[in-house]
Design an enzyme around this catalytic site. Structure first.
Site, PDB file in Angstrom:
ATOM      1  N   HIS A  71       0.811  -1.222   0.000  1.00 46.86           N
ATOM      2  CA  HIS A  71       0.000   0.000   0.000  1.00 46.86           C
ATOM      3  C   HIS A  71       0.843   1.270   0.000  1.00 46.86           C
ATOM      4  O   HIS A  71       0.395   2.310  -0.440  1.00 46.86           O
ATOM      5  CB  HIS A  71      -0.982  -0.007   1.176  1.00 46.86           C
ATOM      6  CG  HIS A  71      -2.160  -0.907   0.951  1.00 46.86           C
ATOM      7  ND1 HIS A  71      -3.452  -0.458   0.861  1.00 46.86           N
ATOM      8  CD2 HIS A  71      -2.230  -2.250   0.765  1.00 46.86           C
ATOM      9  CE1 HIS A  71      -4.269  -1.479   0.631  1.00 46.86           C
ATOM     10  NE2 HIS A  71      -3.559  -2.584   0.575  1.00 46.86           N
ATOM     11  N   ASP A  72       2.053   1.193   0.527  1.00 50.12           N
ATOM     12  CA  ASP A  72       2.897   2.384   0.496  1.00 50.12           C
ATOM     13  C   ASP A  72       3.594   2.515  -0.858  1.00 50.12           C
ATOM     14  O   ASP A  72       3.536   3.560  -1.506  1.00 50.12           O
ATOM     15  CB  ASP A  72       3.941   2.341   1.627  1.00 50.12           C
ATOM     16  CG  ASP A  72       4.693   3.660   1.741  1.00 50.12           C
ATOM     17  OD1 ASP A  72       4.073   4.719   1.514  1.00 50.12           O
ATOM     18  OD2 ASP A  72       5.892   3.641   2.046  1.00 50.12           O
ATOM     19  N   VAL A  75       1.617   3.382  -4.244  1.00 48.11           N
ATOM     20  CA  VAL A  75       1.056   4.721  -4.358  1.00 48.11           C
ATOM     21  C   VAL A  75       2.210   5.725  -4.442  1.00 48.11           C
ATOM     22  O   VAL A  75       2.811   6.079  -3.442  1.00 48.11           O
ATOM     23  CB  VAL A  75       0.120   5.030  -3.160  1.00 48.11           C
ATOM     24  CG1 VAL A  75      -0.479   6.415  -3.275  1.00 48.11           C
ATOM     25  CG2 VAL A  75      -0.975   3.973  -3.058  1.00 48.11           C
ATOM     26  N   ASP A 255       3.681 -19.330   1.947  1.00 51.08           N
ATOM     27  CA  ASP A 255       4.130 -20.481   1.154  1.00 51.08           C
ATOM     28  C   ASP A 255       3.277 -20.605  -0.107  1.00 51.08           C
ATOM     29  O   ASP A 255       2.431 -19.750  -0.376  1.00 51.08           O
ATOM     30  CB  ASP A 255       4.044 -21.762   1.986  1.00 51.08           C
ATOM     31  CG  ASP A 255       2.609 -22.036   2.457  1.00 51.08           C
ATOM     32  OD1 ASP A 255       1.681 -21.296   2.039  1.00 51.08           O
ATOM     33  OD2 ASP A 255       2.418 -22.970   3.240  1.00 51.08           O
TER      34      ASP A 255
END
Ligand code: HEM
Ligand code: NAG
Length: 329
Positions: A71-72, A75, A255
């Site tokens: 999410h960082d 964006v 996994d």
């Protein structure tokens, strides 16, 4: 034609392109292995220790660090813009609908405080996002990824940019692929990266579309019954903590079970299940399902690429004192 040829061979043009190439090379090169070796030699050890302690107290923090990276970094850049809270004209990216279900932000402060104690105003929140994801992956049974550091923190939040950068749970495969391709991932890398959904949880609001009014025919019927048991109403209160494990078999282990589940029609989100039905992604799903070691290698490569998306370096941005606020406040 003759002019183009003359231009092509002109020494100044060659010099210009070399200079440009060198410039881009240097910009990438601003991130370094062990960037804090002089300014804060224990930085990486401190982060690893904090991630480990937090994992031992709250296992799902490790899962959050992996989602934070996505999410960082997707964006605009890996710049800790995600961590900014709504205050003084800043609108937090965390308030976006896409950030629904994100948790454990308060424990980023635990990591940051440990670093501030040892080396004030030195280690960026953006590097905490990257390295905590790296160390979280190890806690969850994944590979140790060698990551460069030296990212700087944004002075603004990009809340308006979140929805056009991060795909939604029910977006088409075409859109999902193009979003990730725009940061330089290839199809195999994208399929590998989505393997992060081998851990963690999904709230019912993101699932009910596949269960009601009729069950999505790409869902295994027995699995659909299980999901209906977890999510008994078509309109769940978004705040209700009704959720399903992303991977019922090994929910806290990173996994290749995710890909085995996809092949047996037990993908949780529409974006997950599509990987097994689309002809361009299916071959990788099959490959990863049969070879966990190969999956781990490709996952590590994709995470590394994601973590280096467009970082702020040198005079750009700042080193935040508190990851939740820009310094000037
Ligand atoms: C097409 C791209 C993606 C979409 C649409 C997507 C969407 C979602 C959604 C809807 C959830 C459930 C949130 C909830 O209900 O609580 C979720 C969870 C999660 N996602 Fe993704 N995701 C994507 C890609 C990624 C990537 C690339 C990563 C990391 C590399 C990632 C890491 C995670 C993790 C770790 C969780 C579990 C979080 C938790 O249990 O707290 N996702 N994702
Ligand atoms: C995708 O899900 C959202 C809710 O999460 C909904 O508003 C939207 O209509 C859905 N889109 C499609 C194409 O089904």
């Amino acid at each position: 034609m003759a002019t183009t040829n003359k231009l092509r061979s002109s020494p100044s043009l060659i010099f210009l392109s070399l200079a440009l190439l060198f410039h881009f090379y240097l910009c990438k090169g601003d991130l370094l292995l062990n960037y804090y070796s002089e300014s804060c030699p224990n930085a990486e050890d401190i982060i690893r220790q904090e991630v480990t302690d937090l994992y031992n107290k709250h296992g799902n923090t490790a899962v959050s660090w992996v989602r934070n990276l996505f999410h960082d970094c997707m964006v605009k850049s890996c710049d800790a813009s995600l961590l900014l809270e709504t205050v003084n004209g800043i609108e937090s990216e965390q308030a976006s609908e896409r950030s629904f279900g994100m948790r454990n932000f308060k424990y980023v402060s635990t990591i940051k405080e440990a670093l501030e104690k040892e080396c004030p105003l030195t280690v960026s929140c953006a590097d905490i996002v990257a390295l905590s994801a790296r160390d979280g992956i190890v806690m969850l049974g994944g590979q140790r990824i060698e990551m460069k550091t030296g990212r700087r923190d944004s002075k603004e939040s990009y809340a308006n940019f979140v929805e056009e950068s991060l795909p939604n749970h029910n977006d088409s495969i075409t859109l999902v692929l193009s979003r990730f391709q725009s940061i330089g991932l290839d199809v195999e890398g994208i399929v590998a990266l989505l393997g992060a959904h081998s851990v963690g949880r999904t709230h019912c609001t993101n699932l009910v579309q596949r269960l009601y009014p009729t069950v999505d025919p790409t869902l295994d019927p027995q699995y659909a019954e299980y999901l209906k048991g977890r999510c008994p109403t078509p309109n769940p209160d978004p705040k209700a903590v009704l959720y399903a494990r992303n991977d019922r078999e090994t929910p806290m282990i990173l996994d290749n079970m995710y890909y085995k589940n996809l092949l047996s029609h037990k993908g949780l989100l529409i974006v997950d299940q599509q990987l097994a039905s689309d002809p361009t992604t299916y071959p990788y799903v099959k490959k990863f399902a049969t070879d966990n070691g190969y999956f781990q290698d490709q996952f590590a490569k994709a995470v590394l690429l994601l973590s280096e998306n467009n970082p702020l370096t040198r005079d750009d941005g700042e080193i935040r004192k508190d990851c939740r606020y820009v310094n000037s406040i």
